[in-house]
Motif scaffolding. Sequence first.
Motif, PDB file in Angstrom:
ATOM      1  N   ARG A  92       6.245   2.936   8.922  1.00  0.00           N
ATOM      2  CA  ARG A  92       5.170   3.210   7.967  1.00  0.00           C
ATOM      3  C   ARG A  92       4.489   1.901   7.545  1.00  0.00           C
ATOM      4  O   ARG A  92       3.373   1.910   7.066  1.00  0.00           O
ATOM      5  CB  ARG A  92       5.716   3.894   6.708  1.00  0.00           C
ATOM      6  CG  ARG A  92       6.146   5.322   6.946  1.00  0.00           C
ATOM      7  CD  ARG A  92       6.447   6.002   5.629  1.00  0.00           C
ATOM      8  NE  ARG A  92       7.030   7.299   5.845  1.00  0.00           N
ATOM      9  CZ  ARG A  92       6.323   8.399   6.068  1.00  0.00           C
ATOM     10  NH1 ARG A  92       5.013   8.342   6.104  1.00  0.00           N
ATOM     11  NH2 ARG A  92       6.913   9.556   6.270  1.00  0.00           N
ATOM     12  N   GLU A 130       7.700  -9.906   7.702  1.00  0.00           N
ATOM     13  CA  GLU A 130       8.347 -10.289   8.960  1.00  0.00           C
ATOM     14  C   GLU A 130       9.761  -9.710   9.040  1.00  0.00           C
ATOM     15  O   GLU A 130      10.264  -9.430  10.129  1.00  0.00           O
ATOM     16  CB  GLU A 130       8.387 -11.817   9.092  1.00  0.00           C
ATOM     17  CG  GLU A 130       7.031 -12.447   9.313  1.00  0.00           C
ATOM     18  CD  GLU A 130       6.296 -11.890  10.538  1.00  0.00           C
ATOM     19  OE1 GLU A 130       6.858 -11.925  11.643  1.00  0.00           O
ATOM     20  OE2 GLU A 130       5.164 -11.411  10.374  1.00  0.00           O
ATOM     21  N   LEU A 133       9.381  -6.335  10.330  1.00  0.00           N
ATOM     22  CA  LEU A 133       9.090  -6.425  11.770  1.00  0.00           C
ATOM     23  C   LEU A 133      10.375  -6.738  12.556  1.00  0.00           C
ATOM     24  O   LEU A 133      10.619  -6.170  13.628  1.00  0.00           O
ATOM     25  CB  LEU A 133       8.042  -7.518  12.000  1.00  0.00           C
ATOM     26  CG  LEU A 133       7.331  -7.561  13.338  1.00  0.00           C
ATOM     27  CD1 LEU A 133       6.721  -6.229  13.693  1.00  0.00           C
ATOM     28  CD2 LEU A 133       6.232  -8.623  13.307  1.00  0.00           C
ATOM     29  N   PRO A 167       0.819  -1.225   0.000  1.00  0.00           N
ATOM     30  CA  PRO A 167       0.000   0.000   0.000  1.00  0.00           C
ATOM     31  C   PRO A 167       0.852   1.276   0.000  1.00  0.00           C
ATOM     32  O   PRO A 167       0.370   2.329  -0.367  1.00  0.00           O
ATOM     33  CB  PRO A 167      -0.800  -0.105   1.309  1.00  0.00           C
ATOM     34  CG  PRO A 167      -0.751  -1.540   1.694  1.00  0.00           C
ATOM     35  CD  PRO A 167       0.527  -2.085   1.144  1.00  0.00           C
ATOM     36  N   LEU A 168       2.122   1.156   0.406  1.00  0.00           N
ATOM     37  CA  LEU A 168       3.017   2.329   0.404  1.00  0.00           C
ATOM     38  C   LEU A 168       3.809   2.374  -0.903  1.00  0.00           C
ATOM     39  O   LEU A 168       5.010   2.631  -0.915  1.00  0.00           O
ATOM     40  CB  LEU A 168       3.985   2.264   1.583  1.00  0.00           C
ATOM     41  CG  LEU A 168       3.403   1.998   2.956  1.00  0.00           C
ATOM     42  CD1 LEU A 168       4.508   1.786   3.974  1.00  0.00           C
ATOM     43  CD2 LEU A 168       2.535   3.173   3.386  1.00  0.00           C
ATOM     44  N   LEU A 213       2.378  -1.267   7.392  1.00  0.00           N
ATOM     45  CA  LEU A 213       1.086  -1.535   8.026  1.00  0.00           C
ATOM     46  C   LEU A 213       1.018  -2.948   8.588  1.00  0.00           C
ATOM     47  O   LEU A 213       0.032  -3.323   9.213  1.00  0.00           O
ATOM     48  CB  LEU A 213      -0.030  -1.343   7.000  1.00  0.00           C
ATOM     49  CG  LEU A 213      -0.085   0.054   6.373  1.00  0.00           C
ATOM     50  CD1 LEU A 213      -0.809   0.006   5.042  1.00  0.00           C
ATOM     51  CD2 LEU A 213      -0.746   1.034   7.305  1.00  0.00           C
ATOM     52  N   HIS A 214       2.067  -3.742   8.301  1.00  0.00           N
ATOM     53  CA  HIS A 214       2.102  -5.140   8.722  1.00  0.00           C
ATOM     54  C   HIS A 214       0.856  -5.864   8.197  1.00  0.00           C
ATOM     55  O   HIS A 214       0.268  -6.690   8.885  1.00  0.00           O
ATOM     56  CB  HIS A 214       2.196  -5.219  10.256  1.00  0.00           C
ATOM     57  CG  HIS A 214       2.655  -6.555  10.744  1.00  0.00           C
ATOM     58  ND1 HIS A 214       2.235  -7.101  11.919  1.00  0.00           N
ATOM     59  CD2 HIS A 214       3.478  -7.456  10.193  1.00  0.00           C
ATOM     60  CE1 HIS A 214       2.781  -8.277  12.090  1.00  0.00           C
ATOM     61  NE2 HIS A 214       3.541  -8.518  11.050  1.00  0.00           N
ATOM     62  N   CYS A 215       0.466  -5.512   6.977  1.00  0.00           N
ATOM     63  CA  CYS A 215      -0.759  -6.098   6.408  1.00  0.00           C
ATOM     64  C   CYS A 215      -0.500  -7.487   5.825  1.00  0.00           C
ATOM     65  O   CYS A 215      -1.436  -8.243   5.598  1.00  0.00           O
ATOM     66  CB  CYS A 215      -1.355  -5.175   5.346  1.00  0.00           C
ATOM     67  SG  CYS A 215      -0.410  -5.097   3.794  1.00  0.00           S
ATOM     68  N   GLY A 216       0.774  -7.788   5.535  1.00  0.00           N
ATOM     69  CA  GLY A 216       1.126  -9.134   5.092  1.00  0.00           C
ATOM     70  C   GLY A 216       0.956  -9.414   3.611  1.00  0.00           C
ATOM     71  O   GLY A 216       1.203 -10.529   3.159  1.00  0.00           O
ATOM     72  N   LEU A 217       0.568  -8.391   2.842  1.00  0.00           N
ATOM     73  CA  LEU A 217       0.348  -8.611   1.406  1.00  0.00           C
ATOM     74  C   LEU A 217       1.664  -8.964   0.703  1.00  0.00           C
ATOM     75  O   LEU A 217       1.693  -9.814  -0.189  1.00  0.00           O
ATOM     76  CB  LEU A 217      -0.279  -7.350   0.798  1.00  0.00           C
ATOM     77  CG  LEU A 217      -0.992  -7.483  -0.535  1.00  0.00           C
ATOM     78  CD1 LEU A 217      -2.030  -8.599  -0.521  1.00  0.00           C
ATOM     79  CD2 LEU A 217      -1.662  -6.163  -0.912  1.00  0.00           C
ATOM     80  N   ARG A 264       2.527 -12.587   1.405  1.00  0.00           N
ATOM     81  CA  ARG A 264       1.657 -13.504   0.676  1.00  0.00           C
ATOM     82  C   ARG A 264       2.041 -13.604  -0.804  1.00  0.00           C
ATOM     83  O   ARG A 264       1.874 -14.648  -1.422  1.00  0.00           O
ATOM     84  CB  ARG A 264       0.194 -13.061   0.835  1.00  0.00           C
ATOM     85  CG  ARG A 264      -0.853 -13.965   0.244  1.00  0.00           C
ATOM     86  CD  ARG A 264      -0.736 -15.409   0.690  1.00  0.00           C
ATOM     87  NE  ARG A 264      -0.964 -15.632   2.102  1.00  0.00           N
ATOM     88  CZ  ARG A 264      -2.029 -16.217   2.611  1.00  0.00           C
ATOM     89  NH1 ARG A 264      -2.972 -16.665   1.829  1.00  0.00           N
ATOM     90  NH2 ARG A 264      -2.149 -16.388   3.905  1.00  0.00           N
ATOM     91  N   THR A 265       2.584 -12.528  -1.375  1.00  0.00           N
ATOM     92  CA  THR A 265       2.857 -12.527  -2.819  1.00  0.00           C
ATOM     93  C   THR A 265       4.330 -12.748  -3.161  1.00  0.00           C
ATOM     94  O   THR A 265       4.667 -12.852  -4.332  1.00  0.00           O
ATOM     95  CB  THR A 265       2.396 -11.192  -3.444  1.00  0.00           C
ATOM     96  OG1 THR A 265       2.893 -10.130  -2.654  1.00  0.00           O
ATOM     97  CG2 THR A 265       0.891 -11.081  -3.516  1.00  0.00           C
TER      98      THR A 265
END
Lengths: 318, 100
Positions: B65, B84, B87, B34-35, B67-71, B74-75
Amino acid sequence: MFNPRDIIGLLATNIRKTRNPFGVPGSQLNTWWRPAGGFTRRPGAPLLFTGLMYQAIPYLEATTRYLERLEGSPWAEYLRFGRFSRYLPNFLLGRCFSLLTARTGKEKFNGILRSICSLLTKSGVDFFYHPEMDFYSGILLYDLGDQEGFEEHARFVAKALKLHDVKKIITVDPHTTYALKELYPKYIGASFEVEPYFTRLRLPVPEGGSGSRPVTIHDPCFYGRYLNLADAPRQVLRSLGLDYVEVRNCGEFTSCCGGPAESVSPALNREILGRRVAELKASGAPVVTMCPICLANLLKTGLPVEDLASLLDRSWET
Amino acid sequence: MALVNPDFAEELKLYGVDTALECFNCGACAAVCPLIHRQFPRKMIRYAQIGAKEEIMQQAQELWRCLHCGLCTRTCPRQANPGELILGLRRYVVAAWRKG
């Protein structure tokens, strides 16, 4: 953007002091259960564990209203003194927050928890609740990279649960579910049987459908991706005869609403939120979600959005 | 000029990151993030791979910044677990702040 060091310092101080991120007494934060009456604990029954997330949303909204004004201003620097909040008495912080949070907001989010209780009861699920066994999971410390603070808090929570001989847990939000199901076993070796409430529902199949408008599902990242639980809410909606429409980015490829950025940059949150809202609006249907952070964030935009539990409970009644 | 440290990937294991060297910089993570306008998380992963600690510390704020959304995770075609990794870098920076 705020200095993450200041935000982490403030949150870690509050969590150490009161076991929640806001530094307010738990008895003030967690009041949803009072009108629900007593809960009887039967042997083997799972504990309903709210993780205090829904209850915290009015406090989060009040905090971010001020953070939005502070971001980018010279006053933002003073946030580094937030860690000195440990010297403030809890009741004083609690009093400040009660002046900043509207009763209607608290009732709205407490009502979602009561809907969850109602759904579980109507599904015949044997469960119990006790406010002294319900804690914030510490997930924000984990997300922000304060591993030491997260593990210390997680050990405190796990110890209290083990002390009460809790083995099975029903959760109500994706962040707490992820923390208890994945992070507690991995980092502190504490394992529980953890299930989100909607996987336990047994709903009656209506004859000829519900006749209500379809809804758009906004999948929270933690249910859709991290926990692979995107199908369960859809099954529940189907079983009540409720139609839903999918948006372009859904299920395991859902788009983030921006909520996780709120504590360090409300402006960044707004940017990401705007993009997600545009995707959701494209469906033309009201939105349903199952995460308190997503719900509060989407509500800010004026989008018609509702929590899954409220929708299910209302539909079941009708 | 950045000072490189080939042992940094080993050091990062202490912070839960064991996939830093898996990344082959295809940019799939940056494309879905998203960024997207901020070369994220690719730039930070590159710094981690070459052990550019000073750059990581200087630009540490950028890590938050995410979002730790994990997209990205996953990709990722290499299972390099970019989310991670970010993180883990946060943990590294928080530990450095506390030590300092």
